[in-house]
Design a protein around this motif. Structure first.
Motif, PDB file in Angstrom:
ATOM      1  N   ALA A 401       0.818  -1.215   0.000  1.00 47.40           N
ATOM      2  CA  ALA A 401       0.000   0.000   0.000  1.00 47.40           C
ATOM      3  C   ALA A 401       0.850   1.264   0.000  1.00 47.40           C
ATOM      4  N   LEU A 402       2.145   1.129   0.366  1.00 52.41           N
ATOM      5  CA  LEU A 402       3.026   2.290   0.416  1.00 52.41           C
ATOM      6  C   LEU A 402       3.956   2.376  -0.795  1.00 52.41           C
ATOM      7  N   MET A 403       3.898   1.374  -1.661  1.00 53.72           N
ATOM      8  CA  MET A 403       4.762   1.371  -2.834  1.00 53.72           C
ATOM      9  C   MET A 403       4.176   2.217  -3.964  1.00 53.72           C
ATOM     10  N   SER A 404       5.006   2.488  -4.972  1.00 58.25           N
ATOM     11  CA  SER A 404       4.622   3.380  -6.069  1.00 58.25           C
ATOM     12  C   SER A 404       4.348   2.592  -7.341  1.00 58.25           C
ATOM     13  N   ASN A 405       3.304   2.986  -8.050  1.00 53.48           N
ATOM     14  CA  ASN A 405       2.906   2.278  -9.261  1.00 53.48           C
ATOM     15  C   ASN A 405       3.880   2.514 -10.408  1.00 53.48           C
ATOM     16  N   LYS A 406       4.042   1.472 -11.209  1.00 49.11           N
ATOM     17  CA  LYS A 406       4.898   1.535 -12.397  1.00 49.11           C
ATOM     18  C   LYS A 406       4.007   1.485 -13.635  1.00 49.11           C
ATOM     19  N   ASP A 407       4.224   2.405 -14.560  1.00 49.58           N
ATOM     20  CA  ASP A 407       3.427   2.464 -15.783  1.00 49.58           C
ATOM     21  C   ASP A 407       4.297   2.192 -17.006  1.00 49.58           C
ATOM     22  N   PHE A 408       3.741   1.474 -17.973  1.00 47.41           N
ATOM     23  CA  PHE A 408       4.395   1.245 -19.251  1.00 47.41           C
ATOM     24  C   PHE A 408       4.014   2.386 -20.189  1.00 47.41           C
ATOM     25  N   ASN A 445      21.536  -5.849 -25.082  1.00 46.39           N
ATOM     26  CA  ASN A 445      20.569  -6.575 -25.914  1.00 46.39           C
ATOM     27  C   ASN A 445      19.720  -7.512 -25.066  1.00 46.39           C
ATOM     28  N   VAL A 446      18.967  -6.916 -24.147  1.00 44.72           N
ATOM     29  CA  VAL A 446      18.040  -7.635 -23.290  1.00 44.72           C
ATOM     30  C   VAL A 446      16.813  -6.750 -23.097  1.00 44.72           C
ATOM     31  N   ARG A 447      15.781  -7.323 -22.525  1.00 57.32           N
ATOM     32  CA  ARG A 447      14.653  -6.517 -22.065  1.00 57.32           C
ATOM     33  C   ARG A 447      14.963  -6.090 -20.642  1.00 57.32           C
ATOM     34  N   GLY A 448      14.865  -4.801 -20.367  1.00 57.77           N
ATOM     35  CA  GLY A 448      15.305  -4.285 -19.079  1.00 57.77           C
ATOM     36  C   GLY A 448      14.268  -4.320 -17.983  1.00 57.77           C
ATOM     37  N   GLY A 449      13.024  -4.004 -18.277  1.00 54.54           N
ATOM     38  CA  GLY A 449      12.025  -3.825 -17.227  1.00 54.54           C
ATOM     39  C   GLY A 449      10.794  -4.677 -17.430  1.00 54.54           C
ATOM     40  N   GLY A 450       9.858  -4.534 -16.509  1.00 53.33           N
ATOM     41  CA  GLY A 450       8.593  -5.248 -16.569  1.00 53.33           C
ATOM     42  C   GLY A 450       7.695  -4.812 -15.442  1.00 53.33           C
ATOM     43  N   TRP A 451       6.470  -5.295 -15.482  1.00 58.10           N
ATOM     44  CA  TRP A 451       5.498  -4.915 -14.456  1.00 58.10           C
ATOM     45  C   TRP A 451       5.662  -5.855 -13.258  1.00 58.10           C
ATOM     46  N   PHE A 452       6.728  -5.590 -12.508  1.00 56.12           N
ATOM     47  CA  PHE A 452       7.008  -6.349 -11.298  1.00 56.12           C
ATOM     48  C   PHE A 452       7.716  -5.423 -10.323  1.00 56.12           C
ATOM     49  N   TRP A 453       7.831  -5.868  -9.090  1.00 58.38           N
ATOM     50  CA  TRP A 453       8.447  -5.075  -8.022  1.00 58.38           C
ATOM     51  C   TRP A 453       9.955  -5.131  -8.183  1.00 58.38           C
ATOM     52  N   ARG A 454      10.594  -3.959  -8.230  1.00 56.27           N
ATOM     53  CA  ARG A 454      12.048  -3.894  -8.357  1.00 56.27           C
ATOM     54  C   ARG A 454      12.597  -3.063  -7.203  1.00 56.27           C
ATOM     55  N   PRO A 455      13.537  -3.602  -6.410  1.00 52.07           N
ATOM     56  CA  PRO A 455      13.958  -2.922  -5.184  1.00 52.07           C
ATOM     57  C   PRO A 455      14.580  -1.554  -5.422  1.00 52.07           C
ATOM     58  N   GLU A 456      15.469  -1.411  -6.427  1.00 56.46           N
ATOM     59  CA  GLU A 456      16.115  -0.117  -6.662  1.00 56.46           C
ATOM     60  C   GLU A 456      15.084   0.964  -6.976  1.00 56.46           C
ATOM     61  N   VAL A 457      14.130   0.606  -7.820  1.00 59.72           N
ATOM     62  CA  VAL A 457      13.116   1.569  -8.246  1.00 59.72           C
ATOM     63  C   VAL A 457      12.227   1.970  -7.078  1.00 59.72           C
ATOM     64  N   GLN A 458      11.751   0.979  -6.319  1.00 58.68           N
ATOM     65  CA  GLN A 458      10.840   1.294  -5.218  1.00 58.68           C
ATOM     66  C   GLN A 458      11.545   2.024  -4.084  1.00 58.68           C
ATOM     67  N   PHE A 459      12.825   1.712  -3.846  1.00 56.83           N
ATOM     68  CA  PHE A 459      13.570   2.461  -2.833  1.00 56.83           C
ATOM     69  C   PHE A 459      13.670   3.935  -3.224  1.00 56.83           C
ATOM     70  N   LEU A 460      14.053   4.205  -4.473  1.00 55.73           N
ATOM     71  CA  LEU A 460      14.176   5.595  -4.925  1.00 55.73           C
ATOM     72  C   LEU A 460      12.834   6.316  -4.876  1.00 55.73           C
ATOM     73  N   ALA A 461      11.773   5.629  -5.307  1.00 52.34           N
ATOM     74  CA  ALA A 461      10.449   6.252  -5.266  1.00 52.34           C
ATOM     75  C   ALA A 461      10.021   6.541  -3.832  1.00 52.34           C
ATOM     76  N   SER A 462      10.400   5.672  -2.891  1.00 54.33           N
ATOM     77  CA  SER A 462      10.035   5.890  -1.490  1.00 54.33           C
ATOM     78  C   SER A 462      10.700   7.133  -0.926  1.00 54.33           C
ATOM     79  N   ARG A 463      11.801   7.547  -1.538  1.00 49.85           N
ATOM     80  CA  ARG A 463      12.513   8.749  -1.103  1.00 49.85           C
ATOM     81  C   ARG A 463      12.169   9.957  -1.970  1.00 49.85           C
ATOM     82  N   GLY A 464      11.148   9.838  -2.791  1.00 49.92           N
ATOM     83  CA  GLY A 464      10.626  10.995  -3.514  1.00 49.92           C
ATOM     84  C   GLY A 464      11.101  11.168  -4.940  1.00 49.92           C
ATOM     85  N   TYR A 465      11.851  10.213  -5.466  1.00 55.81           N
ATOM     86  CA  TYR A 465      12.372  10.334  -6.829  1.00 55.81           C
ATOM     87  C   TYR A 465      11.423   9.708  -7.843  1.00 55.81           C
ATOM     88  N   ALA A 466      11.328  10.343  -9.002  1.00 57.36           N
ATOM     89  CA  ALA A 466      10.749   9.688 -10.174  1.00 57.36           C
ATOM     90  C   ALA A 466      11.833   8.812 -10.790  1.00 57.36           C
TER      91      ALA A 466
END
Length: 642
Positions: A401-408, A445-466
């Protein structure tokens, strides 16, 4: 001291009661919830999963799982679903248990991962071990020691450390499994493998006949090798062995380095392959083994995405469904009963992706539920009463409930090419004038992201970063056009795509143009270094970990783990030829331009890295440290590329 498997009973750190409670919501309920994401400690984001690799036994009566001991090391636990009584069956005091698999309903195999506390830990391979579900009859099957393997391993009849698990036999009560053994005693430069059938109780093996230099194997549901993919310089050939035959016959060949053709699975009558058939996107096709031809119509095509996924089959090899990933993961069920079951579970868990693990005749269905804000939860579904029982949370300290949504999203590059990307905006903040971290994936030459929980992204978002994660040209998973547009474009149009993504976010009003940072690992680390050199007016700082600093070093460092055929064929096609493209390499290698980098930088490497050896970091830091006081240099002494 490493605990031998036979000493495991003396090493139990939990009572049955505490193990049972750990597989219930109580563990989360006993902790005071954080009022905001900013109050969640850093370690909670990056800690190892509390539970992992949860699997049903083939008869559906038992669970296996990796669970932590008091020191956080993963041990292998089995649970009797009739009583919920747990048993610790494998536990080591200086290593994590990894990759458990049920051989049959009585026996499991697993490998190990060092805790990397000692400088000599790089000598250890994962090995392979077997044990019964009650902890009895343990046996080591594959040596872990690269250095002293020749002596003690032979005496114990262990297979050499270049042997790895391949598969179990789906429709049997056999104690046998299949393992692959790399050609040559210690080769990491060749992707050629022998296939061995290995008995997990006796350690006895038999080598399977191969049609040539084989890099891939497919086993049918009866435990017989039926498909072998061989490689000859630039082409690969798919061979087939019919039931009752001992002879391999050629089906077809394809360009190994210039296509993404892939064997996905096998049934009695068909081979399932991934191919583009001259189109932009890869689809899943059925290859008829009797007619020896590809069906003209694909079995599954994803709009705007390459097919990536796997088959779901029963013990008899019948195709029940297809797991895939587009903007999010999903399943196409061909079996009506499984289709209805998925609908019922999705109705109970509408906010998550719900992967179900079916076992014929079982009373329970195992469900793994996850999303962009939820690291994952494991449930048992009971069809007779349409109820879900929560087994455990992957990261109980993380409140979805405290995590940030990821949009494609997609944004236009300067030449009009459409760039896919993942955008995460911090929850509870106005989506306006935010500080940005541009997160660049490795590969490239890989796919980098997806609609799943990623620790680096959610940590940064929790501290106010886009956080913006671009799938810049050169990335795979979004069609041939996007990928090939990135060939030989390190620092060129690939880097332009990153800049265009930042400018798009600014133009949308999401991002403050005066507060932008670029970060990444491996190729992403390269892109971060180049961003601070080439686009110094755009960024305020950068983070590069295990980053490539010199394109020449990718080809010339002899102790890297790049395979010979990759260096000879794949890298010149996609990165460039170190001789023919020498001028471009010099112009686009951060090391040659280190004197221009004036911005704050974190530069981090693993001393044991054989993918991007630390020489990339030491040379760059030495060229930078005298003129840039704002560089933080970090070496993780016993870490590798990951």
């Amino acid at each position: 001291m490493r605990l031998p498997l036979y000493q495991v009973s003396a090493a139990l750190l939990f009572s049955s009661a505490s193990l049972i409670s750990s597989f219930t919501p109580a563990i989360a309920a006993n902790q005071a919830p954080a009022a905001s994401a900013a109050q969640i400690k850093v370690g909670a984001f990056f800690a190892d999963p509390r539970y992992a690799s949860v699997q049903l036994s083939p008869d559906g009566k038992f669970l296996s799982a990796l669970a932590p001991d008091a020191e956080g090391r993963h041990m292998l636990v089995t649970i009797d679903l009739s009583t919920m009584a747990p048993t610790v069956v494998a536990h080591y005091n200086d290593a994590n248990v990894r990759n458990p698999q049920w051989v049959n309903s009585q026996r499991l195999v697993f490998s190990l991962e060092e805790k990397k506390d000692k400088p000599d830990d790089a000598r250890y391979a994962p090995g392979l071990f077997a044990v019964d579900r009650d902890g009895k009859d343990p046996r080591q099957l594959v040596s872990r020691d690269y250095i002293s393997n020749a002596g003690s391993a032979v005496q114990r009849r262990l297979l050499p450390p270049n042997t790895q698990f391949h598969s179990v036999i789906a429709n049997a009560q056999s104690d046998d499994i299949f393992v692959m053994q790399a050609e040559g005693a210690s080769s990491i430069k060749r992707s050629i493998f022998n296939l061995l059938r290995l008995n997990t109780r006796t350690g006895q093996t038999s080598v399977m006949q191969r049609p040539g230099l084989t890099m891939e194997w497919e086993i049918d549901h009866n435990g017989e090798p039926r498909i072998a993919v061989t490689t000859e310089e630039t082409s690969s050939t798919v061979h087939y062995k019919a039931p009752g035959s001992n002879e391999w016959s050629k089906l077809y060949s394809y360009d190994h380095w210039n296509s993404h053709h892939q064997v996905v699975g096998l049934s009695d009558t068909a081979l399932y392959v991934r191919d583009d058939q001259g189109k932009n996107h890869l689809s899943l096709y059925r290859y008829d083994l009797q007619k020896r031809q590809l069906d003209p119509t694909p079995l599954l095509t994803l709009d705007g995405f390459d097919f990536s996924g796997n088959l779901v089959q029963n013990k008899q090899g019948k195709l029940l469904g297809i797991h895939y990933e587009s903007d999010a993961a999903g399943t196409v069920w061909l079996d009506k009963a499984a289709q209805e079951l998925q609908k019922k579970i999705d109705k109970l868990l509408p906010a998550t992706i719900n992967r179900i693990n079916l076992r014929e005749g079982a009373k329970h269905v195992l469900v793994r539920a996850y999303s962009d804000v939820n690291p994952g939860m494991f449930y048992l579904y009971q069809p007779e009463n349409d109820k879900l029982v929560l087994l455990g949370r992957v990261k109980p300290d993380i409140d979805p409930a405290l995590m940030s949504n990821k949009d494609f999203i997609k944004y236009p590059a300067r030449d009009g090419l459409e760039i896919p990307a993942w955008l995460t905006l911090p929850r509870g903040k106005e989506a306006k004038n935010l500080p940005l971290v541009l997160m660049v994936h490795g590969g490239p030459n890989v796919r980098g992201g997806g609609w799943f929980w990623r620790p680096e992204v959610q940590f940064l978002a929790s501290r106010g970063y886009a956080v913006l994660e671009p799938e810049f040209r050169g990335s795979t998973g979004y069609g041939k056009k996007l990928e090939r547009a990135g060939w030989k474009q390190w620092d060129l149009s690939m880097q332009d795509d990153l800049v265009d993504g930042v400018k798009w976010a600014v133009a949308k009003g999401y991002v403050d143009p005066k507060r932008e940072c670029v970060a990444g690992a491996s190729h992403g680390g390269y892109a971060a270094l180049w961003g601070l050199i080439r686009d110094a007016d755009l960024y305020k700082c950068g983070i590069s970990w295990v980053g490539v600093s010199d394109l020449d070093l990718l080809f010339s460092v002899s102790w890297s783990d790049s395979m010979e055929e990759t260096e000879k064929h794949w890298m010149p096609l996609r990165i460039g030829d170190p001789k023919k493209d020498a001028e471009q390499f010099k112009a686009t290698s951060p090391l040659a331009h280190a004197h221009k980098l004036k911005l704050p930088l974190i530069l981090a490497y693993g001393a044991q890295d054989v993918r991007v050896p630390i020489v990339h970091g030491t040379r760059f830091y030495n060229a930078l440290k005298d003129h840039n006081p704002n560089v933080e240099w970090i070496v993780y002494k016993n870490e590798g590329h990951g």
